[in-house]
Every structure is written in structure tokens, then in C-alpha cells.
Design an enzyme around this catalytic site. Structure first.
Site, PDB file in Angstrom:
ATOM      1  N   GLU A  96     -31.745  67.409 -25.951  1.00 60.88           N
ATOM      2  CA  GLU A  96     -31.657  67.334 -27.405  1.00 60.88           C
ATOM      3  C   GLU A  96     -30.445  68.108 -27.920  1.00 60.88           C
ATOM      4  O   GLU A  96     -30.128  69.179 -27.418  1.00 60.88           O
ATOM      5  CB  GLU A  96     -32.933  67.897 -28.037  1.00 60.88           C
ATOM      6  CG  GLU A  96     -34.167  67.064 -27.753  1.00 60.88           C
ATOM      7  CD  GLU A  96     -35.412  67.665 -28.373  1.00 60.88           C
ATOM      8  OE1 GLU A  96     -36.282  66.886 -28.790  1.00 60.88           O
ATOM      9  OE2 GLU A  96     -35.521  68.906 -28.429  1.00 60.88           O
ATOM     10  N   GLU A 110     -34.664  68.682 -22.585  1.00 59.12           N
ATOM     11  CA  GLU A 110     -34.923  67.294 -22.990  1.00 59.12           C
ATOM     12  C   GLU A 110     -33.656  66.621 -23.496  1.00 59.12           C
ATOM     13  O   GLU A 110     -33.712  65.526 -24.059  1.00 59.12           O
ATOM     14  CB  GLU A 110     -36.013  67.255 -24.067  1.00 59.12           C
ATOM     15  CG  GLU A 110     -37.367  67.772 -23.566  1.00 59.12           C
ATOM     16  CD  GLU A 110     -38.452  67.712 -24.623  1.00 59.12           C
ATOM     17  OE1 GLU A 110     -38.179  67.173 -25.722  1.00 59.12           O
ATOM     18  OE2 GLU A 110     -39.565  68.193 -24.375  1.00 59.12           O
ATOM     19  N   ARG A 161     -29.869  58.820 -32.551  1.00 60.49           N
ATOM     20  CA  ARG A 161     -31.072  58.029 -32.338  1.00 60.49           C
ATOM     21  C   ARG A 161     -30.688  56.751 -31.606  1.00 60.49           C
ATOM     22  O   ARG A 161     -29.991  55.890 -32.138  1.00 60.49           O
ATOM     23  CB  ARG A 161     -31.756  57.713 -33.660  1.00 60.49           C
ATOM     24  CG  ARG A 161     -32.542  58.886 -34.237  1.00 60.49           C
ATOM     25  CD  ARG A 161     -33.464  59.496 -33.213  1.00 60.49           C
ATOM     26  NE  ARG A 161     -34.466  60.393 -33.777  1.00 60.49           N
ATOM     27  CZ  ARG A 161     -35.250  61.147 -33.026  1.00 60.49           C
ATOM     28  NH1 ARG A 161     -35.097  61.145 -31.703  1.00 60.49           N
ATOM     29  NH2 ARG A 161     -36.155  61.926 -33.583  1.00 60.49           N
TER      30      ARG A 161
END
Length: 371
Positions: free
Chosen positions: A329, A327, A242
Site C-alpha cells: 500500500e 500489502e 485503484r
């Protein structure tokens, strides 16, 4: 300049005004040999060849070079090109051009009606078009197209917020009408957007405040899902980097979280919960239990979250890595027994706000769910 024939969403005058940046009123016209159909599974129409039909639309005369640049920018974001056609105008056949897709990957569905589209998609599209056209002159059409899903998601968040109503018991009677907006600047609009407001508001004593500046981070609505298996008394957590924690200097920026994702245009919160759980955790939910709907940090973030606990069968033999490579991820999932989960909450190992809230809800409702 050759006039343009609009058969679809640009027939909606407010949308055409936004795209052109001025008011231009087209005249009614129609294109023989075609019908206007919904593109199956999409939120927009397409022309479908049909010898016995006529596509209703409007014909725009008097377009300037700037108008064409703006139209090409807006339609170029959707891979549309101009094609020569002859339409029937008020005085007979008129050579014109129409925006058609470079390649048509869609299949025609039911007949499309402008008012049906306005009712379902109009408000969202006007907001999204505003953001698209604010990028005119500083981004390419392909750059805007790459982030068009989040543009529409952000627009939907605004539409959904306008329709949201909370019970009022001890709350004040103040509303949006008690705020005066003097200016709004958007110095940054990408995946997220930064907005700077100059406002004044009615104080609780009835007087008006001084005008002040406020900046907010506009994200788009999202959901979170904590998968829970009542039979095994286990939950699934996901872990990923994050960047917010990293930016703050946290030495451990990989966080344990529930499944989470932004609500796409046309989705409900529940739709997103099921979709994101498939994408990130590779599991199917059998039920959803709403934990809460809330603003995570309304002093600086324009976002509404809805958190759920989702019922699922959690197997040891499963795919443990997830996320969309497109994306960037990189997400892993892990199973945690309920008792260990509670210990992790008490020790401070869980620091994601929806995670904390969802675990606390599960602590209150676990026995009911297991029964």
C-alpha cells in the site's frame, strides 16, 4: 500407521471430515501432563505442560497416506509439526503423534473447551477449512498460509450475512429457500475469489425460472470511514492507486476515497473502522456515525459495506503517508475544508461510491455534528 491424537479444533467432527475428505470417527483419549488452553489473543487452543492436568482429546486410528497428506497440508498452513507422545486410550497407553507448533510464539491462557470454540468460531472455521482444502494439490501450505487472513475474512462475511435480517415492508416474501442451486464452481480463489453458479429461482408469479449461469466476485465485507473534524470543519481524504479504475482504462486511476478496509475474522464493523483509520490515516477517532450498510454492486460482487463518518481532531502537523508496506500500500492523506469538499462532489472530482454517499450524509448531518 501411528495413530494421531487431536486435542483441539480437529476434535470437531465436521471439521475433521472436511480436512480428510471422508468420515473417520476417532475414539476418546487423553494426554497426561498437559492441559488444553486458549492461545492468548488467538482463536485456537494450544497444549500447555502441566504435571497435574490431563489434556482431553480423541485418537484417530486407521489413517491412510492420503489422510496424512491432507492433515499435513492443513496443519502445515499453521506451521505445525508432528511430535511423538504417549496417550491414554481405552485399553491403556498408546504411542501416538500430535500436531504441535514448530515454534510456539503464543502464551497459554484460560482452559479451552471444545463447545465454547464451536459456538464462537465453528461456523467460520468450517467455511474457511473448505477453501483451504480446495487448495490441496494445487498450492503449497505456505501459499495458503499467506492468504489465510482473507480466507477467514471471507468466511466471516458469509457467517455475518446468514445472521443479517432486513425490515420487510414493501419487499417480497421470497427468501434463499426460493433458489435452487444445481452447481457451484470456483475457478479462481486467491485474495479475491471468482464463483460460478448454476441456479433457478422462483419468479414473482410463483413459477420457476429456467436454470441459468451467474458469476460473482467474492471479496469479503469491508468498512469505509470519512474522518471529520467538527471544530475545524474539515475532512480527511486518502488517495491511492485503484487497479479497478486502471483496468477499465481510466486515465486517472488514483482516486480520492474515505479510509477503507476488509473486516478481519473476529472483528466487528466498528473494530475495523477504528483499526483501519489508525493504519491508513494515523488518527484516533472519538466517535463513529453510521452512514449505511449496503451491497455496493450485488449483481456481480458478493460484498457488504458499512460506511461511517468518524469524528476526529485533524491536525496540519501529521504523518501524511500511510498503509501497510507488507500489502504494497502507498496511501497519502490530505485535509479538505467542508465547502471545498462539497464543490468537489458537485464537480465530479469524487467518484468513489462510498465517498459520494458519505459526503452526502455529512451534508445532511454537518450542522448537528458541529453543534
Amino acid at each position: 500407521m501411528t495413530p494421531l491424537f487431536f486435542f483441539g479444533t480437529l476434535r470437531h467432527q465436521p471439521l475433521l471430515d472436511i480436512v480428510l475428505g471422508r468420515v473417520l470417527t476417532p475414539e476418546p483419549a487423553h494426554l497426561p501432563g498437559y492441559r488444553v488452553a486458549w492461545a492468548k489473543g488467538e482463536s485456537f487452543p494450544m497444549l500447555a505442560a502441566d504435571a497435574g492436568r490431563t489434556a482431553e482429546g480423541v485418537l484417530a486410528h486407521g489413517l491412510t497416506d492420503d489422510d496424512m497428506d491432507r492433515l499435513n497440508f492443513y496443519e502445515g498452513a499453521f506451521s505445525y509439526d508432528l511430535v511423538d507422545v504417549t496417550v491414554e486410550g481405552a485399553t491403556g497407553p498408546v504411542p501416538s503423534r500430535v500436531f504441535m507448533p514448530k515454534e510456539a510464539p503464543w502464551h497459554p491462557g484460560a482452559d479451552w473447551q471444545l463447545q465454547d470454540w464451536v459456538d464462537q468460531w465453528g461456523p467460520l472455521t468450517l467455511i474457511a477449512a473448505g477453501e483451504v482444502m480446495r487448495a490441496y494439490g494445487r498450492e503449497t501450505a505456505s501459499q495458503v498460509a499467506a492468504r489465510f487472513p482473507i480466507i477467514r475474512a471471507r468466511a466471516q462475511s458469509y457467517v455475518m450475512a446468514q445472521n443479517r435480517r432486513r425490515p420487510v415492508t414493501v419487499s417480497s416474501a421470497l427468501t434463499r429457500e426460493d433458489i435452487e442451486l444445481s452447481s457451484l464452481d470456483r475457478p479462481y480463489e486467491k485474495f479475491f475469489a471468482l464463483e460460478e453458479y448454476e441456479t433457478r429461482f422462483r419468479r414473482f408469479d410463483g413459477q420457476w425460472s429456467d436454470t441459468g449461469a451467474r458469476a460473482i466476485f467474492n471479496v469479503g465485507d469491508a468498512v469505509t470511514v470519512l474522518p471529520f473534524d467538527p471544530a475545524r470543519d474539515m475532512v480527511m481524504l486518502i488517495e491511492q492507486l485503484r487497479i479497478g479504475a486502471y483496468a477499465q482504462g481510466d486515465p486517472q486511476p488514483w482516486l480520492l476515497e474515505p479510509v477503507a478496509g476488509i473486516v478481519d475474522a473476529g472483528e466487528s464493523y466498528e473494530d475495523t473502522a477504528y483499526r483501519e483509520t489508525r493504519e491508513e490515516a494515523h488518527i484516533e477517532l472519538s466517535a463513529l456515525h453510521k452512514v449505511a450498510g449496503y451491497y455496493p454492486s450485488p449483481g456481480g460482487i458478493a460484498q457488504y459495506l458499512v460506511s461511517y463518518v468518524g469524528i476526529a481532531s485533524l491536525a496540519d502537523d501529521r504523518k501524511t503517508m500511510g498503509g501497510l508496506e507488507s500489502e504494497g500500500e502507498n496511501i497519502r492523506n490530505l485535509l479538505v475544508p467542508y465547502d471545498q469538499l462539497v464543490q468537489m462532489l458537485e464537480s465530479g472530482e469524487l467518484v468513489n461510491a462510498p465517498m459520494v454517499m458519505s459526503v452526502q450524509w455529512l451534508m445532511l448531518n454537518r450542522d448537528r455534528l458541529r453543534a
